[in-house]
Design a protein around this motif. Sequence first.
Motif, PDB file in Angstrom:
ATOM      1  N   VAL A 103       0.999  -1.140   0.101  1.00 57.79           N
ATOM      2  CA  VAL A 103      -0.093   0.033   0.047  1.00 57.79           C
ATOM      3  C   VAL A 103       0.942   1.051  -0.044  1.00 57.79           C
ATOM      4  CG1 VAL A 103      -1.736   1.238   1.422  1.00 57.79           C
ATOM      5  CG2 VAL A 103      -1.757  -1.256   1.224  1.00 57.79           C
ATOM      6  N   ALA A 104       0.493   2.038  -1.008  1.00 60.29           N
ATOM      7  CA  ALA A 104       1.648   3.283  -1.332  1.00 60.29           C
ATOM      8  C   ALA A 104       0.988   4.387  -2.027  1.00 60.29           C
ATOM      9  CB  ALA A 104       2.842   3.014  -1.798  1.00 60.29           C
ATOM     10  N   ASP A 105       1.447   5.649  -1.680  1.00 54.96           N
ATOM     11  CA  ASP A 105       0.760   6.642  -2.237  1.00 54.96           C
ATOM     12  C   ASP A 105       1.768   7.184  -3.441  1.00 54.96           C
ATOM     13  OD1 ASP A 105       0.143   9.316  -3.147  1.00 54.96           O
ATOM     14  OD2 ASP A 105      -0.011  10.282  -0.904  1.00 54.96           O
ATOM     15  N   ALA A 106       1.322   7.359  -4.553  1.00 53.19           N
ATOM     16  CA  ALA A 106       2.121   7.360  -5.653  1.00 53.19           C
ATOM     17  C   ALA A 106       2.840   8.861  -5.772  1.00 53.19           C
ATOM     18  CB  ALA A 106       1.354   7.634  -6.906  1.00 53.19           C
ATOM     19  N   GLU A 107       2.451   9.696  -4.663  1.00 50.84           N
ATOM     20  CA  GLU A 107       3.063  11.121  -4.826  1.00 50.84           C
ATOM     21  C   GLU A 107       3.981  10.955  -3.344  1.00 50.84           C
ATOM     22  OE1 GLU A 107      -0.173  14.012  -4.271  1.00 50.84           O
ATOM     23  OE2 GLU A 107      -0.832  13.488  -6.229  1.00 50.84           O
ATOM     24  N   ALA A 108       3.982   9.809  -2.566  1.00 46.30           N
ATOM     25  CA  ALA A 108       4.984   9.826  -1.610  1.00 46.30           C
ATOM     26  C   ALA A 108       5.276   8.390  -1.481  1.00 46.30           C
ATOM     27  CB  ALA A 108       4.434  10.357  -0.227  1.00 46.30           C
ATOM     28  N   LEU A 109       5.946   7.714  -2.454  1.00 44.54           N
ATOM     29  CA  LEU A 109       6.342   6.281  -2.317  1.00 44.54           C
ATOM     30  C   LEU A 109       7.422   5.930  -1.128  1.00 44.54           C
ATOM     31  CD1 LEU A 109       7.126   5.897  -6.196  1.00 44.54           C
ATOM     32  CD2 LEU A 109       5.152   5.149  -4.901  1.00 44.54           C
ATOM     33  N   PRO A 110       6.987   4.889  -0.564  1.00 52.40           N
ATOM     34  CA  PRO A 110       7.976   4.584   0.620  1.00 52.40           C
ATOM     35  C   PRO A 110       9.119   3.579   0.328  1.00 52.40           C
ATOM     36  CG  PRO A 110       6.055   2.909   0.490  1.00 52.40           C
ATOM     37  CD  PRO A 110       6.008   3.990  -0.593  1.00 52.40           C
ATOM     38  N   PHE A 111       9.899   3.975  -0.976  1.00 49.33           N
ATOM     39  CA  PHE A 111      11.213   3.081  -1.150  1.00 49.33           C
ATOM     40  C   PHE A 111      12.446   4.028  -1.370  1.00 49.33           C
ATOM     41  CE2 PHE A 111       7.140   1.605  -3.432  1.00 49.33           C
ATOM     42  CZ  PHE A 111       7.013   0.444  -2.684  1.00 49.33           C
ATOM     43  N   ASP A 112      13.447   3.588  -1.242  1.00 55.46           N
ATOM     44  CA  ASP A 112      14.567   4.416  -1.366  1.00 55.46           C
ATOM     45  C   ASP A 112      14.686   4.804  -2.798  1.00 55.46           C
ATOM     46  OD1 ASP A 112      15.192   3.902   1.472  1.00 55.46           O
ATOM     47  OD2 ASP A 112      16.478   2.236   1.056  1.00 55.46           O
ATOM     48  N   SER A 113      15.554   6.017  -2.788  1.00 58.68           N
ATOM     49  CA  SER A 113      15.776   6.507  -4.108  1.00 58.68           C
ATOM     50  C   SER A 113      16.729   5.327  -4.780  1.00 58.68           C
ATOM     51  CB  SER A 113      16.590   7.819  -3.939  1.00 58.68           C
ATOM     52  OG  SER A 113      15.947   8.898  -3.391  1.00 58.68           O
ATOM     53  N   GLY A 114      16.381   5.232  -6.358  1.00 62.64           N
ATOM     54  CA  GLY A 114      17.306   4.410  -7.079  1.00 62.64           C
ATOM     55  C   GLY A 114      17.147   2.832  -6.661  1.00 62.64           C
ATOM     56  N   SER A 115      16.149   2.524  -6.219  1.00 65.65           N
ATOM     57  CA  SER A 115      15.669   1.339  -5.835  1.00 65.65           C
ATOM     58  C   SER A 115      15.322   0.175  -6.669  1.00 65.65           C
ATOM     59  CB  SER A 115      14.687   1.202  -4.676  1.00 65.65           C
ATOM     60  OG  SER A 115      15.008   1.647  -3.517  1.00 65.65           O
ATOM     61  N   PHE A 116      15.005   0.779  -7.956  1.00 61.09           N
ATOM     62  CA  PHE A 116      14.441  -0.142  -8.976  1.00 61.09           C
ATOM     63  C   PHE A 116      15.108   0.120 -10.412  1.00 61.09           C
ATOM     64  CE2 PHE A 116      11.294   0.212  -5.622  1.00 61.09           C
ATOM     65  CZ  PHE A 116      11.007  -1.058  -5.479  1.00 61.09           C
ATOM     66  N   ASP A 117      14.984  -1.179 -11.061  1.00 64.35           N
ATOM     67  CA  ASP A 117      15.685  -0.973 -12.265  1.00 64.35           C
ATOM     68  C   ASP A 117      14.758  -0.525 -13.377  1.00 64.35           C
ATOM     69  OD1 ASP A 117      18.331  -2.513 -11.843  1.00 64.35           O
ATOM     70  OD2 ASP A 117      16.959  -4.328 -11.502  1.00 64.35           O
ATOM     71  N   THR A 118      13.286  -0.620 -13.327  1.00 63.24           N
ATOM     72  CA  THR A 118      12.268  -0.240 -14.039  1.00 63.24           C
ATOM     73  C   THR A 118      10.978   0.237 -13.053  1.00 63.24           C
ATOM     74  OG1 THR A 118      12.860  -1.780 -15.701  1.00 63.24           O
ATOM     75  CG2 THR A 118      10.582  -0.800 -15.741  1.00 63.24           C
ATOM     76  N   VAL A 119      10.546   1.521 -13.330  1.00 63.86           N
ATOM     77  CA  VAL A 119       9.101   1.705 -12.732  1.00 63.86           C
ATOM     78  C   VAL A 119       8.426   2.313 -13.775  1.00 63.86           C
ATOM     79  CG1 VAL A 119       8.617   3.819 -11.372  1.00 63.86           C
ATOM     80  CG2 VAL A 119      10.654   2.740 -11.006  1.00 63.86           C
ATOM     81  N   MET A 120       7.101   1.865 -13.573  1.00 62.78           N
ATOM     82  CA  MET A 120       6.014   1.802 -14.431  1.00 62.78           C
ATOM     83  C   MET A 120       4.914   1.895 -13.903  1.00 62.78           C
ATOM     84  SD  MET A 120       5.666  -2.374 -15.583  1.00 62.78           S
ATOM     85  CE  MET A 120       5.058  -3.597 -14.334  1.00 62.78           C
ATOM     86  N   SER A 121       3.784   2.347 -14.903  1.00 61.45           N
ATOM     87  CA  SER A 121       2.510   2.609 -14.442  1.00 61.45           C
ATOM     88  C   SER A 121       1.509   2.498 -15.519  1.00 61.45           C
ATOM     89  CB  SER A 121       2.144   3.884 -13.651  1.00 61.45           C
ATOM     90  OG  SER A 121       0.962   4.152 -13.046  1.00 61.45           O
ATOM     91  N   CYS A 122       0.696   1.637 -15.329  1.00 62.10           N
ATOM     92  CA  CYS A 122      -0.379   1.204 -16.642  1.00 62.10           C
ATOM     93  C   CYS A 122      -1.774   1.757 -16.123  1.00 62.10           C
ATOM     94  CB  CYS A 122      -0.371  -0.237 -16.964  1.00 62.10           C
ATOM     95  SG  CYS A 122      -1.439  -0.500 -18.238  1.00 62.10           S
TER      96      CYS A 122
END
Length: 278
Positions: A103-122
């Motif tokens: 559960v997360a708000d797209a405007e305040a994501l609870p993840f460290d910066s640079g954590s993912f190789d790919t970020v997407m949204s459909c």
Amino acid sequence: MTDTTTTTEADRALKARHRAMWAQGNYAAIAADIVPSLGLDLVGALGITRGQHVLDVAAGTGNAAIPAAERGATVTASDLTPELLDIGQRLAQERGVSLDWRVADAEALPFDSGSFDTVMSCLGVMFAPHHQLAANELVRACRSGGSIGLINWTPEGFVGQMFATMKPYAPPPPPGAQPPPLWGNEDHVRSLLDGQVTDLRAERRVVRVDRFHAPEEFVDYFKSNYGPTISVYTFIGDDAAKAAALDADLAALVTRFSAGTGSTTVDWEYLLVTARRN
């Protein structure tokens, strides 16, 4: 301090309304019945492969997240609405893949910066009310050189025009909230990501919807299943004349977009965007 507190409280209330809106109806049915191909389109455009760490923002029931996991990626699916994530988790289990559902708000994501190789949204992040905040979070969560991919309905396309049709019947948007279909405008997306990405590519595509045999069938389906449509009719309440007018306007929209096809088949236009983080 009072202004800041008031703004924060108003934002929390807005997000609570958004959660409630998307928990209504049956979005999983729409994802399965109407747009099942779009998640696959996004995953394919991004070239997601085994071993990548992928974040799906505003993932809903996993329309893109689950196909990414089926390709062997390590996937985190985040969404503001826990009810949608619960459905997605069950669907993933049925398809034999495991994801991290958050559960997360797209405007305040609870993840460290640079954590993912790919970020997407459909068809997800476009509904976050503050576009620049959401765009900044998409970029922040992605590693340098990583991929960002989006699919959003265009303002001129069928769904964008459906929102325009419903607007006169809906409550006024909160101050500062931006219309979701703006994310389907290439210039708008480029302005949101300006200076943060390279190799941005945008392509208009369509998904052909031939499920409905009559415009009225489309109206009944969306009144029963699609949270934003349900919310507008709820706002109308017991005003039978206004509800009937909206019924007629939505049916006319289907007729207008299917003109010349000899049926109620409609091509729903969306914008596919891919880019790399600086």
